[in-house]
Scaffold this active site. Structure first.
Site, PDB file in Angstrom:
ATOM      1  CG  ASN A   1      -1.749   1.226   1.343  1.00 51.04           C
ATOM      2  OD1 ASN A   1      -1.862   1.987   0.369  1.00 51.04           O
ATOM      3  ND2 ASN A   1      -2.348   1.456   2.498  1.00 51.04           N
TER       4      ASN A   1
ATOM      5  CE  LYS B   1       0.064   3.284   4.640  1.00 53.49           C
ATOM      6  NZ  LYS B   1       0.206   3.333   6.083  1.00 53.49           N
TER       7      LYS B   1
ATOM      8  CG  HIS C   1      -5.412   1.978   5.475  1.00 50.86           C
ATOM      9  ND1 HIS C   1      -4.916   2.961   6.285  1.00 50.86           N
ATOM     10  CD2 HIS C   1      -4.426   1.081   5.310  1.00 50.86           C
ATOM     11  CE1 HIS C   1      -3.654   2.662   6.591  1.00 50.86           C
ATOM     12  NE2 HIS C   1      -3.339   1.524   6.008  1.00 50.86           N
TER      13      HIS C   1
ATOM     14  CD  GLU D   1      -2.420   5.653   6.742  1.00 51.39           C
ATOM     15  OE1 GLU D   1      -2.464   5.660   5.503  1.00 51.39           O
ATOM     16  OE2 GLU D   1      -1.474   5.139   7.387  1.00 51.39           O
TER      17      GLU D   1
ATOM     18  CD  GLU E   1      -2.992  -2.266   7.657  1.00 58.59           C
ATOM     19  OE1 GLU E   1      -2.012  -2.601   6.998  1.00 58.59           O
ATOM     20  OE2 GLU E   1      -3.488  -1.136   7.582  1.00 58.59           O
TER      21      GLU E   1
ATOM     22  N   GLY F   1       3.215   2.501  10.751  1.00 58.37           N
ATOM     23  CA  GLY F   1       4.184   3.568  10.528  1.00 58.37           C
ATOM     24  C   GLY F   1       4.936   3.991  11.778  1.00 58.37           C
TER      25      GLY F   1
ATOM     26  CB  SER G   1       5.984  -1.604  11.883  1.00 60.12           C
ATOM     27  OG  SER G   1       5.617  -0.251  12.112  1.00 60.12           O
TER      28      SER G   1
HETATM   29  O1  LIG Z   1      -1.383  -0.372   4.661  1.00 59.01           O
HETATM   30  C1  LIG Z   1      -0.331  -0.511   5.267  1.00 59.01           C
HETATM   31  C2  LIG Z   1      -0.242  -0.242   6.661  1.00 59.01           C
HETATM   32  O2  LIG Z   1      -0.825   0.958   6.994  1.00 59.01           O
HETATM   33  C3  LIG Z   1       1.095  -0.465   7.280  1.00 59.01           C
HETATM   34  O3  LIG Z   1       1.964   0.614   7.093  1.00 59.01           O
HETATM   35  P1  LIG Z   1       3.483   0.492   7.627  1.00 59.01           P
HETATM   36  O4  LIG Z   1       4.011  -0.796   7.030  1.00 59.01           O
HETATM   37  O5  LIG Z   1       4.175   1.695   7.107  1.00 59.01           O
HETATM   38  O6  LIG Z   1       3.406   0.412   9.112  1.00 59.01           O
END
Ligand SMILES: O=C[C@H](O)COP(=O)(O)O
Length: 256
Positions: A11, A13, A97, A99, A169, A175, A215
């Site tokens: 993803n 983003k 998601h 976010e 998640e 993140g 993460s």
């Molecule tokens: O969609 C992915 C997740 O939000 C994980 O993000 P991350 O791997 O940067 O923690």
């Protein structure tokens, strides 16, 4: 138990231009080659979906959008519909998601409409669920996720429910560099499978692919993927560099 093919999803983003997307996909395919025993999914921003589709030439690579609107068309300024994503060659769509839920106010009701629309328009939905830190600390993780799941799948048929991909998640791990331990992730994945078995039945639950996200990095991928109920990963930060995403795609396979 049914054999579930693993899904390693990126993803991106709000990252990467068209040129960066094409260069990433070409390099990844060159270095990893076709995938037959696992699926690789990439979700670039909307602006790079068309170029990404054209750059994906090998077996086992799937294209996803990061979001969409449940209506087919209409006066919804700034929104993108399912038929538009199909037109661009998308296979899947990420829904709910954290976010989207926390920064843009998406509710369970909106996510339920999106899930139904994904099936209507022929897109494989990746439904994200997860608890915030306060909920985990209050011992409410399974309750929160159970509610998110129940609300999202309302109205779906048994057949549709078995096809959903669920991404667990934990919001506190996104993140932040804090990963759920493989044991913590496995506990929630098993609970999700049991919850779906209770809502539908065991066969549906066994077919369900459940991804972990939060993460994920090259140094924790193997331990996470060795867990019996972790069928894949949804990767944010570490999916932005070919070197780290390639290592994640090439996780060490363990028979489960
Ligand atoms: O969609 C992915 C997740 O939000 C994980 O993000 P991350 O791997 O940067 O923690």
């Amino acid at each position: 138990m049914d054999k579930r093919i693993s899904l390693i999803a990126a993803n991106w983003k709000m990252h990467k231009t068209i040129g960066e997307t094409v260069s990433f996909i070409e390099t990844l395919q060159k270095e990893v080659g076709p995938c037959t025993d696992r699926e690789v999914m990439i979700a670039p921003p909307y602006t790079a979906l068309d170029a990404a589709r054209k750059a994906m030439t090998m077996e086992g690579y799937k294209l996803a959008a990061q979001n969409f609107h449940w209506e087919e068309k209409g006066a919804y300024t700034g929104e993108i519909s399912g038929p538009m994503l199909k037109d661009l060659g998308c296979d899947c769509v990420i829904l709910g998601h954290s976010e989207r839920r926390h920064l843009f106010g998406e509710t369970d009701e909106m996510i339920q409409k999106k899930l139904a629309a994904a099936f209507k328009f022929g897109l494989l939905p990746i439904l994200c669920v997860g608890e915030v830190l306060e909920e985990r600390e209050a011992g409410r993780t399974l309750e929160v996720i159970g509610t998110q799941l129940e609300r999202a799948v309302q109205g779906l048929s048994r057949e549709e429910s078995g096809k959903i991909v669920i991404a667990y998640e934990p919001v506190w791990a996104i993140g932040t560099g804090k990963t759920a331990t493989p044991g913590q992730a496995q506990e929630v994945h098993l609970a999700i499978r049991q919850h779906i078995a209770a809502l539908f039945d065991k066969e549906v639950a066994n077919r369900l692919r459940i991804l972990y996200g939060g993460s994920v990095k090259p140094d924790n991928v193997d331990a996470l993927m060795a867990q019996p109920d972790i069928d894949g990963l949804l990767v944010g930060g570490a999916s932005l560099e070919v070197s780290s995403f390639k290592r994640i795609v090439q996780y060490q396979f363990v028979e489960k």
